[in-house]
Design a protein around this motif. Structure first.
Motif, short mmCIF file in Angstrom:
data_model
loop_
_atom_site.label_atom_id
_atom_site.label_comp_id
_atom_site.label_asym_id
_atom_site.label_seq_id
_atom_site.Cartn_x
_atom_site.Cartn_y
_atom_site.Cartn_z
N LEU A 1 0.84 -1.20 0.00
CA LEU A 1 0.00 0.00 0.00
C LEU A 1 0.88 1.25 0.00
O LEU A 1 1.96 1.26 0.58
N ASN A 2 0.39 2.31 -0.64
CA ASN A 2 1.13 3.57 -0.61
C ASN A 2 0.77 4.33 0.66
O ASN A 2 -0.12 3.95 1.41
N LEU A 3 1.47 5.46 0.89
CA LEU A 3 1.26 6.22 2.12
C LEU A 3 -0.17 6.73 2.28
O LEU A 3 -0.72 6.73 3.38
N GLN A 4 -0.77 7.15 1.17
CA GLN A 4 -2.14 7.65 1.24
C GLN A 4 -3.09 6.53 1.68
O GLN A 4 -3.95 6.73 2.53
N GLN A 5 -2.93 5.34 1.10
CA GLN A 5 -3.78 4.21 1.47
C GLN A 5 -3.56 3.82 2.93
O GLN A 5 -4.50 3.52 3.66
N LEU A 6 -2.30 3.82 3.36
CA LEU A 6 -1.99 3.49 4.75
C LEU A 6 -2.60 4.51 5.70
O LEU A 6 -3.14 4.15 6.75
N THR A 7 -2.54 5.78 5.32
CA THR A 7 -3.13 6.83 6.15
C THR A 7 -4.64 6.65 6.26
O THR A 7 -5.22 6.78 7.35
N GLN A 8 -5.29 6.36 5.14
CA GLN A 8 -6.74 6.14 5.16
C GLN A 8 -7.09 4.94 6.05
O GLN A 8 -8.04 5.00 6.83
N LEU A 9 -6.32 3.88 5.93
CA LEU A 9 -6.56 2.68 6.72
C LEU A 9 -6.35 2.98 8.21
O LEU A 9 -7.16 2.57 9.06
N LYS A 10 -5.31 3.72 8.54
CA LYS A 10 -5.03 4.08 9.93
C LYS A 10 -6.15 4.96 10.47
O LYS A 10 -6.62 4.76 11.60
N ASN A 11 -6.60 5.93 9.69
CA ASN A 11 -7.70 6.79 10.13
C ASN A 11 -8.98 6.00 10.37
O ASN A 11 -9.71 6.26 11.33
N GLN A 12 -9.25 5.04 9.50
CA GLN A 12 -10.42 4.18 9.66
C GLN A 12 -10.31 3.39 10.97
O GLN A 12 -11.28 3.29 11.73
N LEU A 13 -9.13 2.84 11.23
CA LEU A 13 -8.93 2.09 12.47
C LEU A 13 -9.06 3.00 13.69
O LEU A 13 -9.61 2.59 14.71
N ASP A 14 -8.56 4.22 13.59
CA ASP A 14 -8.70 5.17 14.70
C ASP A 14 -10.18 5.43 15.00
O ASP A 14 -10.58 5.47 16.16
N GLN A 15 -10.98 5.59 13.95
CA GLN A 15 -12.42 5.81 14.13
C GLN A 15 -13.07 4.59 14.78
O GLN A 15 -13.90 4.72 15.69
N GLU A 16 -12.71 3.40 14.31
CA GLU A 16 -13.28 2.18 14.88
C GLU A 16 -12.89 2.03 16.35
O GLU A 16 -13.72 1.65 17.18
N LEU A 17 -11.65 2.35 16.67
CA LEU A 17 -11.21 2.27 18.06
C LEU A 17 -11.95 3.27 18.94
O LEU A 17 -12.28 2.97 20.09
N THR A 18 -12.25 4.43 18.39
CA THR A 18 -13.04 5.42 19.13
C THR A 18 -14.44 4.88 19.41
O THR A 18 -14.95 5.00 20.53
N VAL A 19 -15.04 4.25 18.41
CA VAL A 19 -16.38 3.65 18.59
C VAL A 19 -16.31 2.55 19.65
O VAL A 19 -17.20 2.45 20.51
N PHE A 20 -15.26 1.74 19.60
CA PHE A 20 -15.10 0.67 20.60
C PHE A 20 -14.99 1.26 22.01
O PHE A 20 -15.60 0.75 22.95
N GLN A 21 -14.21 2.34 22.15
CA GLN A 21 -14.06 2.97 23.46
C GLN A 21 -15.40 3.51 23.96
O GLN A 21 -15.74 3.35 25.14
N GLU A 22 -16.16 4.14 23.06
CA GLU A 22 -17.47 4.66 23.45
C GLU A 22 -18.41 3.52 23.84
O GLU A 22 -19.17 3.64 24.81
N SER A 23 -18.36 2.43 23.09
CA SER A 23 -19.20 1.27 23.41
C SER A 23 -18.82 0.68 24.76
O SER A 23 -19.70 0.31 25.55
N LEU A 24 -17.53 0.61 25.03
CA LEU A 24 -17.08 0.10 26.32
C LEU A 24 -17.58 0.99 27.46
O LEU A 24 -18.03 0.47 28.50
N GLN A 25 -17.53 2.29 27.27
CA GLN A 25 -18.03 3.21 28.30
C GLN A 25 -19.52 2.99 28.55
O GLN A 25 -19.96 2.95 29.70
N THR A 26 -20.28 2.85 27.48
CA THR A 26 -21.72 2.63 27.60
C THR A 26 -22.00 1.31 28.32
O THR A 26 -22.86 1.24 29.21
N LEU A 27 -21.25 0.27 27.95
CA LEU A 27 -21.43 -1.03 28.60
C LEU A 27 -21.03 -0.99 30.07
O LEU A 27 -21.68 -1.62 30.91
#
Length: 166
Positions: free
Chosen positions: A20-46
């Motif tokens: 993957l090129n840097l742009q693709q890696l950045t997009q993938l990392k940003n997507q994972l950051d968003q998913e991790l944020t959702v996981f953290q919010e879900s954990l707080q709710t639980l």
């Protein structure tokens, strides 16, 4: 080989991060950051749900059979209470969700809240495992991005040196 998943699953495919090129890696990392944020919010709710269910179970543990006709304060809101009287200390009304209530004996109600606490705990553990896996993937992406950036800097340096020699 830097791969996103070490084991291929039916709904997932393995990707070599080095392709993957840097742009693709950045997009993938940003997507994972968003998913991790959702996981953290879900954990707080639980966690909040687990605390509420545990609190309800603990409150039921305090009930005594001789509490019939005992005077209590009944919460109407988070800060407003009205006086009330316990008519049947052996049975309680339980909020089972979405506006539905059931009447249960104390043991059944305690068991209900115990099952809820256990279920919420299981869901939290599943989310934590997924979060750790996604975090490892994000770390691998960061490593590949750093390597690619270093390679890019070396290529730029070589080009600069080549221009200076001419």
């Amino acid at each position: 080989m830097a791969a996103i998943s070490t084991t291929e699953k039916p709904h997932m495919t393995q990707i070599d991060l080095n392709t993957l090129n840097l742009q693709q890696l950045t997009q993938l990392k940003n997507q994972l950051d968003q998913e991790l944020t959702v996981f953290q919010e879900s954990l707080q709710t639980l966690k909040m749900a687990r605390v509420k269910y545990s609190g309800s179970k603990e409150a039921l543990e305090q009930f005594k059979p001789d509490w019939n006709e005992k005077q209590i304060l009944v919460p109407l809101t988070g800060s407003m209470y009205v006086p009330g009287t316990i008519k049947d200390a052996d049975n309680v009304i339980v909020d089972i969700g979405t506006g539905y209530y059931i009447e249960n004996d104390l043991d059944s109600a305690k068991n209900f809240f115990k099952r809820r606490v256990d279920f919420v705990q299981e869901q939290m553990e599943k989310i934590e495992v997924l979060g750790m896996e996604k975090s490892k993937i994000r770390d691998a992406i960061r490593e590949v991005m750093e390597i690619k950036l270093l390679q890019f800097e070396k290529e730029l340096q070589k080009k600069r040196e080549g221009i200076e020699k001419e």
